[in-house]
Scaffold this motif. Structure first.
Motif, PDB file in Angstrom:
ATOM      1  N   MET A 114      -9.837   6.428   8.021  1.00 34.25           N
ATOM      2  CA  MET A 114      -9.004   5.853   8.185  1.00 34.25           C
ATOM      3  C   MET A 114      -9.441   3.932   7.359  1.00 34.25           C
ATOM      4  O   MET A 114     -10.909   4.016   7.162  1.00 34.25           O
ATOM      5  CB  MET A 114      -8.417   5.467   9.314  1.00 34.25           C
ATOM      6  N   PRO A 115      -9.139   3.968   6.239  1.00 27.52           N
ATOM      7  CA  PRO A 115      -9.400   2.500   5.091  1.00 27.52           C
ATOM      8  C   PRO A 115      -9.322   1.372   6.259  1.00 27.52           C
ATOM      9  O   PRO A 115      -9.473   1.498   7.045  1.00 27.52           O
ATOM     10  CB  PRO A 115      -8.720   2.873   4.206  1.00 27.52           C
ATOM     11  N   ARG A 116     -11.548   0.965   5.636  1.00 29.64           N
ATOM     12  CA  ARG A 116     -11.378  -0.140   6.589  1.00 29.64           C
ATOM     13  C   ARG A 116     -12.066  -1.683   5.655  1.00 29.64           C
ATOM     14  O   ARG A 116     -11.676  -1.217   4.440  1.00 29.64           O
ATOM     15  CB  ARG A 116     -13.082  -0.596   6.746  1.00 29.64           C
ATOM     16  N   VAL A 117     -10.805  -2.265   6.026  1.00 27.18           N
ATOM     17  CA  VAL A 117     -10.734  -3.577   4.825  1.00 27.18           C
ATOM     18  C   VAL A 117     -11.265  -4.554   5.527  1.00 27.18           C
ATOM     19  O   VAL A 117     -10.960  -5.028   6.832  1.00 27.18           O
ATOM     20  CB  VAL A 117      -9.440  -4.122   5.024  1.00 27.18           C
ATOM     21  N   LEU A 118     -12.230  -6.343   4.946  1.00 23.68           N
ATOM     22  CA  LEU A 118     -12.271  -6.555   5.663  1.00 23.68           C
ATOM     23  C   LEU A 118     -12.461  -7.993   4.358  1.00 23.68           C
ATOM     24  O   LEU A 118     -12.750  -8.530   3.868  1.00 23.68           O
ATOM     25  CB  LEU A 118     -14.172  -7.009   5.891  1.00 23.68           C
ATOM     26  N   LEU A 119     -11.873  -9.322   5.686  1.00 22.36           N
ATOM     27  CA  LEU A 119     -11.623 -10.650   4.707  1.00 22.36           C
ATOM     28  C   LEU A 119     -12.150 -11.701   4.797  1.00 22.36           C
ATOM     29  O   LEU A 119     -12.611 -11.921   6.016  1.00 22.36           O
ATOM     30  CB  LEU A 119      -9.948 -10.765   4.566  1.00 22.36           C
ATOM     31  N   ASP A 120     -12.828 -12.699   3.622  1.00 23.60           N
ATOM     32  CA  ASP A 120     -13.557 -13.488   3.583  1.00 23.60           C
ATOM     33  C   ASP A 120     -12.265 -14.230   4.795  1.00 23.60           C
ATOM     34  O   ASP A 120     -11.215 -14.378   4.337  1.00 23.60           O
ATOM     35  CB  ASP A 120     -14.023 -13.708   2.926  1.00 23.60           C
TER      36      ASP A 120
END
Length: 260
Positions: free
Chosen positions: A1-7
């Motif tokens: 599953m793709p992982r996304v991290l946001l500032d």
């Protein structure tokens, strides 16, 4: 599953602009498609943000996994579905769990950011470390700075006349945290002032690398100097897509969803 991290600035934009939140939420609301991370670096910025009540709702509806403070060494990191675990102090986590017992997630997040300034560094040691590494970099160069940072891993060459460093010997946690600091030092301008926001951003960069994120949205100043690429270049992990614009974030999310 793709992982996304946001500032955190991207979370704040979604708080200020309902349409931005709608666009993001429509793509990540199905947790089987995209895993959205929130890390300790985010917490440091979030406690300073306005409109924390609405931000707490946004986070509770979109974040899948919380990443506590990264370890100083090792090959593993902690992760949780409980936002309280992002708080670094053990005693504070215990007290807040008692206070928020049976509370919904948005109320728990609201309590975390309203109760105390959990995210502030206890001292300015990290600023001093960056400045010290900057002096080493300017005096001797990046490779020498690298050898000093990881001196425990230096080995004699086959001829016994020099010392060599093999990055592959370094565990991922130590590598990610130290490499972010020394690359930040190498990029420090002569009159540039360091801030707590820098510290939070460096935590986010480290977390993005440590958790093998597919996509990270962060301030343009870090994207423009290829900070992720600099730190990640010695690793065998897949490259991380880095964006600094909300439209680009949405476009990359669409690309991830199309590839699933």
């Amino acid at each position: 599953m793709p992982r996304v991290l946001l500032d955190t600035q991207f979370w704040i934009q979604m708080d200020r602009d309902t349409e931005s939140f709608r666009r993001f939420y429509s793509r990540v609301s199905n947790s089987d498609d995209i895993e959205v991370l929130f890390c300790y670096g985010n917490l440091m910025d979030l406690v300073k943000a306005d409109h924390q009540d609405n931000l707490s709702v946004i986070l509770s509806e979109t974040v899948d996994t919380y990443i506590p403070v990264l370890p100083a060494e090792g090959e593993e990191y902690q992760y949780s579905d409980d936002p309280i675990d992002v708080i670094p102090q053990v005693t504070s986590r215990k007290l807040l769990r008692q206070y928020t017992s049976n509370a919904p997630e948005d109320a728990t997040i609201r309590a975390i950011v309203a109760t105390s300034d959990w995210g502030s560094p206890d001292d300015d040691d990290w600023k001093e470390a960056v400045r010290d590494w900057k002096e080493v970099h300017d005096e001797y160069g990046f490779e020498y700075m690298l050898s000093i940072a990881f001196d425990d891993y230096l080995k004699e060459s086959e001829d016994g006349e020099t010392l060599e460093l093999d990055i592959r010997d370094i565990d991922i946690a130590e590598y990610a945290k130290k490499m972010v600091i020394i690359h930040r030092a190498s990029l420090l301008g002569p009159n540039e002032r360091l801030s707590e926001n820098d510290f939070a951003d460096l935590e986010i960069v480290s977390a993005g690398i440590m958790t093998s994120c597919d996509l990270v949205a962060i301030e343009s100043k870090w994207k423009n100097v290829d900070l992720f690429e600099r730190v990640n270049e010695h690793l065998t992990a897949d490259p991380i897509t880095v964006v600094s614009d909300f439209d680009d974030l949405i476009a990359e999310l669409d690309a991830l969803l199309d590839s699933e």
